[in-house]
Design a protein around this motif. Structure first.
Motif, PDB file in Angstrom:
ATOM      1  N   PHE B  32       0.847  -1.187   0.000  1.00 21.36           N
ATOM      2  CA  PHE B  32       0.000   0.000   0.000  1.00 21.36           C
ATOM      3  C   PHE B  32       0.883   1.238   0.000  1.00 21.36           C
ATOM      4  N   ASN B  52       2.022  -4.685   7.619  1.00 16.89           N
ATOM      5  CA  ASN B  52       1.656  -3.878   8.782  1.00 16.89           C
ATOM      6  C   ASN B  52       2.738  -2.953   9.299  1.00 16.89           C
ATOM      7  N   VAL B  67       0.689   6.768   9.126  1.00 14.45           N
ATOM      8  CA  VAL B  67      -0.212   5.853   8.426  1.00 14.45           C
ATOM      9  C   VAL B  67      -0.576   4.725   9.377  1.00 14.45           C
ATOM     10  N   ARG B  69      -3.084   0.871   9.469  1.00 12.10           N
ATOM     11  CA  ARG B  69      -4.033  -0.070   8.885  1.00 12.10           C
ATOM     12  C   ARG B  69      -4.865  -0.563  10.069  1.00 12.10           C
ATOM     13  N   PHE B  75      -6.880   1.681   5.142  1.00 18.03           N
ATOM     14  CA  PHE B  75      -5.498   2.172   5.204  1.00 18.03           C
ATOM     15  C   PHE B  75      -5.617   3.684   5.282  1.00 18.03           C
ATOM     16  N   CYS B  92      -4.074   7.194  -2.817  1.00 25.34           N
ATOM     17  CA  CYS B  92      -3.717   5.903  -2.253  1.00 25.34           C
ATOM     18  C   CYS B  92      -3.545   4.936  -3.418  1.00 25.34           C
ATOM     19  N   SER B  94      -2.393   0.579  -4.368  1.00 22.71           N
ATOM     20  CA  SER B  94      -2.017  -0.734  -3.860  1.00 22.71           C
ATOM     21  C   SER B  94      -1.498  -1.583  -5.006  1.00 22.71           C
TER      22      SER B  94
END
Lengths: 111, 114
Positions: B32, B52, B67, B69, B75, B92, B94
């Motif tokens: 991400f 993570n 940031v 999650r 996110f 954003c 991914s």
């Protein structure tokens, strides 16, 4: 320092012609290069990826070349249409890190 | 076709306030990213996130930014004490196996700091 250069001047062409956009880079040895399309107010859309060992890649009316000696990629749109009008971005990963984008070239296809 | 969803599409905030920009990446993607684009300028990398945790951040991504999650799908990008120069489009993105396969970007959040 690492640089990605795209022609900042807009490219204006007639419908049906081939558009050719250039991406030059310095102080990089990228394993691959990507091209994106961006419309005003929207996020970039992935178009094509070409690897360092590939000279050319095609997808429908799109063709990308990658010359690691010249440190240059060319992006071609054949039989261009007004709907192809957008900004086209090239992107490289510096040493395997997240993509760095060029400033893009705006393409305007006149009907 | 799967999409990256960003909310809100537009946010106006007063200088000094905190904002949270939200993103729902594509569900089976592992990587991400947040990018920003100041009006008329290029798309600039802020931060990448994998497993993570932050995997990479740019010079722009200073202590003002964070940031998270918070659950399996969202996110978020938090900007503390916003400044006028934070006004930009925030995207954003991914990707599944990393950047080699292209990023899928959301439509962005236009942040205006007044």
């Amino acid at each position: 320092s690492q640089k990605i250069e795209q022609n900042s001047e807009a490219l204006n062409i007639q419908e049906g012609k081939t558009a050719t956009l250039t991406c030059n880079y310095t102080n990089y040895s990228p394993a691959y290069l990507q091209w994106y399309r961006q419309d005003p107010g929207r996020g970039p859309v992935f178009l094509l990826l070409i690897r360092e060992n590939e000279k050319e890649k095609r997808k429908e009316r799109l063709k990308v070349t990658f010359d690691t000696t010249l440190k240059q990629s060319l992006f071609h749109i054949t039989a261009s249409q007004p709907a192809d009008s957008a900004t086209y971005l090239c992107a490289l990963p510096p040493a395997g890190r997240a993509l760095t984008f060029g400033s893009g070239t705006r393409l305007q296809v006149q009907p | 076709e799967p999409e990256v969803t960003q909310t809100p599409s537009h946010q106006v905030t007063q200088m000094g306030q905190e904002v949270i920009l939200r993103c729902v990446p594509i569900s089976n993607h592992l990587y991400f990213y947040w990018y920003r684009q100041i009006l008329g300028q290029k798309v600039e990398f802020l931060v990448s996130f994998y497993n993570n945790e932050i995997s990479e951040k740019s010079e722009i991504f200073d202590d003002q930014f964070s940031v998270e999650r918070p659950d399996g799908s969202n996110f978020t990008l938090k900007i503390r004490s916003t400044k006028l120069e934070d006004s930009a489009m925030y995207f954003c993105a991914s990707s599944d196996w990393g950047q080699e396969y292209g990023y899928t970007f959301g439509s962005g959040t236009r942040l205006t700091v007044v």
